[in-house]
Structures are given as C-alpha cells and as structure tokens.
Design a protein around this motif. Structure first.
Motif, PDB file in Angstrom:
ATOM      1  N   ASP A   1      35.538  33.472  40.516  1.00  0.00           N
ATOM      2  CA  ASP A   1      36.015  32.295  41.259  1.00  0.00           C
ATOM      3  C   ASP A   1      34.853  31.395  41.617  1.00  0.00           C
ATOM      4  N   PRO A   2      35.049  30.097  41.837  1.00  0.00           N
ATOM      5  CA  PRO A   2      36.307  29.334  41.707  1.00  0.00           C
ATOM      6  C   PRO A   2      36.522  28.859  40.269  1.00  0.00           C
TER       7      PRO A   2
ATOM      8  N   TYR B   1      43.644  28.979  39.858  1.00  0.00           N
ATOM      9  CA  TYR B   1      43.117  28.750  41.198  1.00  0.00           C
ATOM     10  C   TYR B   1      43.805  29.673  42.198  1.00  0.00           C
TER      11      TYR B   1
ATOM     12  N   THR C   1      45.881  22.713  45.226  1.00  0.00           N
ATOM     13  CA  THR C   1      44.863  23.263  44.319  1.00  0.00           C
ATOM     14  C   THR C   1      43.499  23.247  44.992  1.00  0.00           C
TER      15      THR C   1
ATOM     16  N   TYR D   1      40.684  26.172  45.934  1.00  0.00           N
ATOM     17  CA  TYR D   1      39.297  26.021  45.471  1.00  0.00           C
ATOM     18  C   TYR D   1      38.325  26.236  46.633  1.00  0.00           C
TER      19      TYR D   1
END
Length: 288
Positions: free
Chosen positions: A8-9, A13, A63, A67
């Motif tokens: 991640d990121p 997501y 989203t 994130y």
C-alpha cells in the motif's frame, strides 16, 4: 542489507479498518481541476477512453480516504522499524532510505491510478534518507534527485570507488547539508508504452454485464509485449519539463512549484530553441 516492500498505497485502494476509520470522505479535498486536454494529446485520449469524466466527487473522495489510510498504515510501520533500530542500538550504524516506484494521479485532472505518463503526479516520489550522525536531520533538499542516485550515494557513504560508467550521482554532499548550485542539472525518465485508448476503444470487447462498471476499476487484459517503437521520455530540470512521445507532439511545461503540469507550451514559437536543446539532450541519453 534489508529491503522491506509495503504494497500500500496502491490499487486496489484498501486499508485496515483501524486506519480507514480515522478518515472521512468529507475531510478530503479534491485538487483543482486541470483538464487533461490542457496537457498532451495522449493524456486527453487516455482521459476520454477511461471515462474519468463519469467519476463522481464522492467516488474520488472515498478513494482518497483509503489512500490517506494506507499512507498512515505505512507511516506507523516504518516508525516501528526506526524505533527498533534505536532499541537495538544500531541506528547510528544504519542508513534508511524511504522511496517508492511511482506515484498516483489521486484526483489530479480528476483521475486515479497510473499510466505510462511522465508527469509530476506519477514521477515525483518520496525519497527520505535517515542516518543519525551521518545525514543532516530535518531539512528539505531543493536539488533534484532520482532513483539512480541511490546506488552511488550508498557507495559514497561506504567509501567505495564509484565507477564513472554508473548512472546517477552521489547525493552525500547534499544529505550532509551542502546545497549544490546545479541549476543546469536535470533528471531523466523513460518507458515504452502501449496505446491504451486504442485498445479500449477499438479492440476491447466489454461484456454486457460490465457495461456499467467504471473502466478505471476494471482489470484489463493488455498485450503480452510492448512495442519497442512506442517510446515516451521526459527531461526535468529546476524550471521545466520536456516530454517526447512516439506518434504524438512534444510537450513542454513550466514547473511553477505546484508540482502539477497545467499548460502545454510546446506549440508556442518562442519556445522553439528551448525545445531543440531538450531534444538534443534527450537524443544523447536515449538515441532513437
């Protein structure tokens, strides 16, 4: 020597709930909209083919929430690593380099994810160096750096002779507080690319049950090999970015400190000589 790779990121997501619960969509601020059409033709084609115009504000902010959560997750775990170096009393004999392989549009131009594009949103990655007693602490470097600088920098700290043929330069003087006067220094990036808009618009058969699924969320089957004749490359100095792509007009952007390209100036006659010089530099690095 140890490499730790955090996923991640990155799409998809997602983030552990204890991190995603710390953020809300309402807290997220969508970047000022700069139309893809203000940039290169290929970018505009990509925006249209991926139907980014159909993304709702709530899609973007949700989203972005994940994130932020994924970044928070990495922050905490890198902190665990640093704390353990101190706990084991080896921090002063260790250099930690934190970086990434690419960025994400993450709302810029109302887009998400990545592509084979050479814009700041995708190329401007973190590079944080930590070395108590060896590296100046808590300051931001204004000089340009790139990933190929990492190896010669490590070699310099170790006292290893650096071959002249090795790409990149040592950042050791900069990391020890010496700001280099190198306004002419530039960084270079290059890649092959597949023409995703052509594939989507002309070759991609979309099943009826997927017609309403946003293209940017779908896993697309890409060609097994890239065409080595389709190339795109970028030169970036302290004030300008120049991009050259096979089959498309050249692009020129003035970098005003915002880290976002906002107007392609390549078509203006007064920049003709500047473009010619960038093309000369690029031909020396990556001859056709």
């Amino acid at each position: 020597f140890l490499v730790i790779s955090y996923h991640d990121p990155h799409p998809p997501y997602m983030a552990p709930s204890e991190y995603s619960s710390k953020f809300t969509s309402e807290e997220m601020t969508i970047p000022e909209f700069i139309p893809a059409s203000s940039l290169g033709t290929r970018m505009a084609d990509f925006y249209r083919a991926m139907e980014f115009d159909k993304i709702k504000d709530s899609d973007l902010t949700e989203t972005m929430r994940y994130y932020y959560a994924a970044i928070s997750y990495i922050d905490e775990n890198v902190g665990r690593l640093i704390n353990n170096l101190h706990h084991k009393e080896i921090a002063e004999k260790t250099i930690v380099i934190f970086t990434a392989d690419h960025g994400d549009f993450m709302g810029e131009h109302r887009m998400v994810r990545k592509g084979m594009f050479h814009y700041e949103a995708l190329l401007h990655v973190p590079m944080i160096w930590y070395g108590p007693g060896q590296i100046e602490s808590q300051f931001i470097v204004n000089n340009l750096a790139q990933s190929v600088d990492i190896v010669p920098t490590i070699g310099d700290f170790l006292g290893v002779e650096i071959p002249k043929s090795l790409p990149g330069r040592s950042l050791k003087p900069i990391l020890q507080g010496q700001e280099l006067k190198d306004s002419d220094h530039f960084v270079f990036s290059s890649s092959l690319y597949y023409n995703l808009p052509d594939y989507i618009l002309n070759n991609g058969e979309i099943p009826d049950e997927e017609k309403d699924i946003p293209l940017h969320t779908r896993v697309l089957k890409m060609p097994d090999e890239l065409d080595d004749k389709k190339r795109t490359a970028s030169i970036r100095n302290s004030k300008w970015r120049f991009i050259k792509t096979t089959g498309y007009p050249s692009e020129l952007y003035k970098i005003d400190g915002s880290w976002v390209e906002n107007e392609n100036l390549a078509g203006k006659p007064r920049y003709k000589d500047m473009i010619a010089e960038f093309e000369r530099q690029m031909a020396e690095i990556w001859p056709e």
